[in-house]
Write a protein that holds these residues in place. Structure first.
Motif, short mmCIF file in Angstrom:
data_model
loop_
_atom_site.label_atom_id
_atom_site.label_comp_id
_atom_site.label_asym_id
_atom_site.label_seq_id
_atom_site.Cartn_x
_atom_site.Cartn_y
_atom_site.Cartn_z
N UNK A 252 3.32 9.47 18.12
CA UNK A 252 2.44 8.57 17.73
C UNK A 252 2.75 7.56 16.74
N UNK A 253 3.26 8.14 15.48
CA UNK A 253 3.90 7.58 14.58
C UNK A 253 5.04 6.55 15.12
N UNK A 254 5.94 6.77 15.81
CA UNK A 254 7.06 5.91 16.34
C UNK A 254 6.26 4.76 17.25
N UNK A 255 5.09 5.02 17.72
CA UNK A 255 4.49 3.97 18.62
C UNK A 255 3.79 2.99 17.65
N UNK B 205 -4.78 10.81 6.31
CA UNK B 205 -3.55 10.27 5.66
C UNK B 205 -3.07 9.37 6.61
N UNK B 206 -2.75 9.78 7.75
CA UNK B 206 -2.45 8.84 9.03
C UNK B 206 -3.44 7.85 9.49
N UNK B 207 -4.56 8.31 9.45
CA UNK B 207 -5.52 7.19 9.96
C UNK B 207 -5.44 6.02 8.88
N UNK B 208 -5.47 6.51 7.65
CA UNK B 208 -5.50 5.32 6.67
C UNK B 208 -4.19 4.33 6.82
N UNK B 209 -3.02 5.09 6.84
CA UNK B 209 -1.71 4.65 7.03
C UNK B 209 -1.76 3.44 8.23
N UNK B 210 -2.34 3.96 9.50
CA UNK B 210 -2.23 3.23 10.64
C UNK B 210 -3.06 1.93 10.40
N UNK B 211 -4.12 2.06 9.76
CA UNK B 211 -5.06 0.69 9.22
C UNK B 211 -4.23 -0.18 8.43
N UNK B 212 -3.54 0.41 7.43
CA UNK B 212 -2.90 -0.48 6.53
C UNK B 212 -1.75 -1.06 7.54
N UNK B 213 -1.02 -0.29 8.30
CA UNK B 213 0.18 -0.87 8.61
C UNK B 213 -0.11 -2.11 9.80
N UNK B 214 -1.48 -1.84 10.32
CA UNK B 214 -1.85 -2.94 11.20
C UNK B 214 -2.37 -4.12 10.60
N UNK B 215 -2.42 -4.26 9.39
CA UNK B 215 -2.92 -5.39 8.54
C UNK B 215 -1.89 -6.28 8.21
N UNK C 40 0.85 -1.16 0.17
CA UNK C 40 -0.04 -0.12 -0.06
C UNK C 40 1.05 1.33 0.10
N UNK C 41 0.48 2.27 -0.64
CA UNK C 41 0.98 3.35 -0.61
C UNK C 41 0.13 4.53 -0.24
N UNK C 42 0.60 5.64 0.75
CA UNK C 42 -0.21 6.63 1.18
C UNK C 42 0.62 7.80 0.81
N UNK C 43 0.17 8.81 0.19
CA UNK C 43 0.89 9.81 -0.20
C UNK C 43 0.18 11.17 0.70
N UNK C 44 1.21 11.58 1.35
CA UNK C 44 0.57 12.78 2.42
C UNK C 44 0.81 14.27 1.98
N UNK C 45 1.49 14.37 0.77
CA UNK C 45 1.58 15.84 0.65
C UNK C 45 1.45 15.90 -1.10
N UNK C 46 1.60 15.09 -1.97
CA UNK C 46 1.50 15.34 -3.31
C UNK C 46 -0.03 15.61 -3.92
N UNK C 47 -0.98 14.61 -3.40
CA UNK C 47 -2.17 14.98 -3.60
C UNK C 47 -2.40 14.02 -4.89
#
Length: 200
Positions: free
Chosen positions: A146-149, A112-122, A61-68
């Protein structure tokens, strides 16, 4: 010039030393990888790793935070040809100098971070690229603790790649692999705009 016998002897010694070194390298784990620095190639390298995962049949999965929602070559390729293996989420609203709205940028980064957290947890997803998250962290759009956790609690075989300039020292410290791209020369300095197939 070295003759063939001397060359073969030298390479045999190198191989023996390398083989001894590799004997102790048997561990496997999901890595936290950081691509940072002022040079070009941070995201490009991450997308190259996604393609390697695709070649191994590993979901990514890819989550882009800035580029839109840019129409980029990598997005076209990954979603158009490998949509069964690669999720692509463009969550940013563009570069911060374009939006000029801190509250909007923070809201986009948080989504973006909410989406990333779910993807990382899978645990089924073997690699998650957090493209330009270092920028969001630099501007305090996201809480680095939070990101590090979340990274510390990720499934054991999940790789997470964080890209973007100016990675925070805490992120670098937590990572298993850090590469800093150095700017040596770039055509932008000579008035050349971003080129399709090179920058996007």
């Amino acid at each position: 010039m070295m003759d063939n016998d001397r060359h073969a002897e030298k390479k045999a010694k190198i191989k023996a030393a390398r083989d001894r070194m590799m004997e102790g390298k048997t561990g496997e784990k999901g890595l936290v990888i950081v691509h940072t620095g002022p040079g070009k190639g941070k995201s490009s390298s991450a997308f190259g790793m996604v393609l390697r995962c695709v070649a191994h049949g590993m979901p990514c999965a890819v989550v882009q935070f800035i580029k839109g929602a840019w129409d980029t070559g990598e997005r076209r390729l990954l979603t158009g040809h490998f949509g069964d293996l690669v999720q692509f989420h463009a969550m940013g609203e563009g570069f911060t100098w374009e939006t000029q709205d801190r509250a909007r940028d923070i809201a986009a980064a948080q989504a973006g971070w909410a989406k990333a957290r779910a993807l990382i947890a899978d645990p089924a997803i073997r690699m998650v690229v957090l493209d330009e998250i270092n920028i969001a962290l630099r501007y305090d759009y996201l809480d680095v603790a939070e990101v590090l956790a979340v990274l510390a609690a990720k499934p054991p075989m999940t790789h997470v790649v964080l890209t973007g300039r100016n990675a925070k020292p805490e992120v670098i410290e937590a990572a298993d692999l850090v590469t800093e791209m150095t700017a040596v020369k770039h055509p932008f300095r000579d008035g050349i705009k971003a080129q399709a197939g090179v920058e996007f």
